[in-house]
Design an enzyme around this catalytic site. Sequence first.
Site, PDB file in Angstrom:
ATOM      1  N   ARG A  46       1.158  -1.158   0.735  1.00  0.00           N
ATOM      2  CA  ARG A  46      -0.186   0.245  -0.208  1.00  0.00           C
ATOM      3  C   ARG A  46       1.035   1.413   0.055  1.00  0.00           C
ATOM      4  O   ARG A  46       0.966   2.196  -1.153  1.00  0.00           O
ATOM      5  CB  ARG A  46      -0.501  -0.507   0.797  1.00  0.00           C
ATOM      6  CG  ARG A  46      -2.219  -1.409   0.773  1.00  0.00           C
ATOM      7  CD  ARG A  46      -3.607  -0.579   2.184  1.00  0.00           C
ATOM      8  NE  ARG A  46      -2.736  -0.926   3.581  1.00  0.00           N
ATOM      9  CZ  ARG A  46      -2.949  -2.156   3.999  1.00  0.00           C
ATOM     10  NH1 ARG A  46      -3.021  -3.346   3.541  1.00  0.00           N
ATOM     11  NH2 ARG A  46      -2.169  -1.617   5.568  1.00  0.00           N
ATOM     12  N   LYS A 136     -11.653  15.227   4.504  1.00  0.00           N
ATOM     13  CA  LYS A 136     -13.167  15.080   3.743  1.00  0.00           C
ATOM     14  C   LYS A 136     -13.680  14.078   4.656  1.00  0.00           C
ATOM     15  O   LYS A 136     -13.387  13.347   5.561  1.00  0.00           O
ATOM     16  CB  LYS A 136     -12.380  13.869   2.497  1.00  0.00           C
ATOM     17  CG  LYS A 136     -13.530  13.560   1.758  1.00  0.00           C
ATOM     18  CD  LYS A 136     -12.879  12.368   0.721  1.00  0.00           C
ATOM     19  CE  LYS A 136     -13.526  10.888   0.885  1.00  0.00           C
ATOM     20  NZ  LYS A 136     -12.812  10.174   0.291  1.00  0.00           N
ATOM     21  N   GLU A 177     -18.786  15.431   1.073  1.00  0.00           N
ATOM     22  CA  GLU A 177     -18.734  14.111   0.234  1.00  0.00           C
ATOM     23  C   GLU A 177     -20.183  13.484   0.646  1.00  0.00           C
ATOM     24  O   GLU A 177     -20.234  12.556   1.615  1.00  0.00           O
ATOM     25  CB  GLU A 177     -17.465  13.587   0.239  1.00  0.00           C
ATOM     26  CG  GLU A 177     -18.271  12.253  -1.409  1.00  0.00           C
ATOM     27  CD  GLU A 177     -17.062  11.053  -1.086  1.00  0.00           C
ATOM     28  OE1 GLU A 177     -15.698  11.393  -0.299  1.00  0.00           O
ATOM     29  OE2 GLU A 177     -16.718  10.936  -2.393  1.00  0.00           O
ATOM     30  N   LYS A 219     -18.237  18.090  -2.410  1.00  0.00           N
ATOM     31  CA  LYS A 219     -18.745  16.698  -3.519  1.00  0.00           C
ATOM     32  C   LYS A 219     -19.248  15.942  -3.594  1.00  0.00           C
ATOM     33  O   LYS A 219     -19.454  14.587  -3.181  1.00  0.00           O
ATOM     34  CB  LYS A 219     -17.027  16.074  -2.613  1.00  0.00           C
ATOM     35  CG  LYS A 219     -16.711  14.424  -3.579  1.00  0.00           C
ATOM     36  CD  LYS A 219     -15.011  14.676  -2.944  1.00  0.00           C
ATOM     37  CE  LYS A 219     -14.667  12.864  -3.617  1.00  0.00           C
ATOM     38  NZ  LYS A 219     -13.028  12.586  -3.519  1.00  0.00           N
TER      39      LYS A 219
HETATM   40  P1  13P Z   1     -14.501   7.409  -6.466  1.00  0.00           P
HETATM   41  O1  13P Z   1     -14.574   8.951  -7.133  1.00  0.00           O
HETATM   42  O2  13P Z   1     -13.409   6.067  -6.694  1.00  0.00           O
HETATM   43  O3  13P Z   1     -16.137   7.399  -6.204  1.00  0.00           O
HETATM   44  O4  13P Z   1     -13.761   7.756  -4.831  1.00  0.00           O
HETATM   45  C1  13P Z   1     -13.866   9.067  -4.671  1.00  0.00           C
HETATM   46  C2  13P Z   1     -13.550   9.316  -3.584  1.00  0.00           C
HETATM   47  O5  13P Z   1     -13.511  10.006  -2.076  1.00  0.00           O
HETATM   48  C3  13P Z   1     -14.397   8.471  -2.208  1.00  0.00           C
HETATM   49  O6  13P Z   1     -14.990   9.028  -1.072  1.00  0.00           O
END
Ligand code: 13P
Length: 340
Positions: A46, A136, A177, A219
Amino acid sequence: MNAKLLMKTARSLMADGKGLLAMDESDPTCNKRFEKLGIRQTVETRRAYRELIVTTPRLGESISGAILYDDTIRQITKDGILLVEVLNHAGIIPGIKVDSGADEMAGHPGEKITIGLDRLRERLAEYAGLGARFAKWRAVITIGEGLPSCACIHANAHALARYAALCQEAGLVPIVEPEVLMDGSHSLKRCCEVTENIIRAVFNEFYDQRVMIEGIILKPNMILPGLRCSTQESVSEVADATVMCLMRVVPAAVPGIAFLSGGQPGEQASARLNAMNVRFRSRLPWPLSFSFARAIQQPAMQIWRGDDRNIKAAQEALLHRANCNLAARRGEYTTAMEKS
Ligand code: 13P
């Protein structure tokens, strides 16, 4: 709250037509993606993969910020340099995922509530000390028979606002998000309704909890039909529905919108973002950008497969997707870019 600092960071994340790269997969999610490709699932693989990403030459020309995971923000390259330093050197702003994942919601089968508010103030202070300038939090909304419930929308919006207020107190720009999942057989119209509901609930909570709208990045998902829906709208229909939905519920004071990709193939995500910018850019109050994980990383991970000999080709694939999205932000993406 340092409003000027927050607005400056938010503006920098949206500057020069660039976008964000999400590389904040939790260990279980990263392991799942590695397993599918036969890559060993260890701390070292990772770390090596994240090193591959951040050392990609010229990545800073298309990426303004990278979202890291708790272990990645502390990790170093094989030459002993912190990944955060590599990013700063490339002109990429480091950010951090701070939610602790989505748990089953009590009393609401099939629905999730994102957790991680406990001790968040202390964790944000630590991350700021480690170099993060934004953070985030992802809420997950499922569409289904009778879903989402009002309780799920309300609880997730409330948590997003509590997280956002704490981020702003700590001087970090919250990347907010609320993801409406693509899974299911629902229509594009239903996705639009649900997305509108959750975003409206989030901004209502923001007003109640004194989150500064000028110091966040939203987002959201694009407005898409469910993966199993028999009608799959065209690129321009998706673009129109997405912009119309956001226009209804996102205040003009928001400094930027950066879409998640949600599992769309990279080329499709670029084409849809491009169509929105071609058709509406000059008429919108906010820039429409990207904050993709899979839609930028997937081809690179497939090429790398845990083998050092593939690093250069994998980095080229990563840069290619980042550049396609840079073009999409400007409304200059064409499918011919994929062939070159
Ligand atoms: P994806 O673009 O793969 O949906 O991931 C965005 C993301 O940050 C999910 O939390």
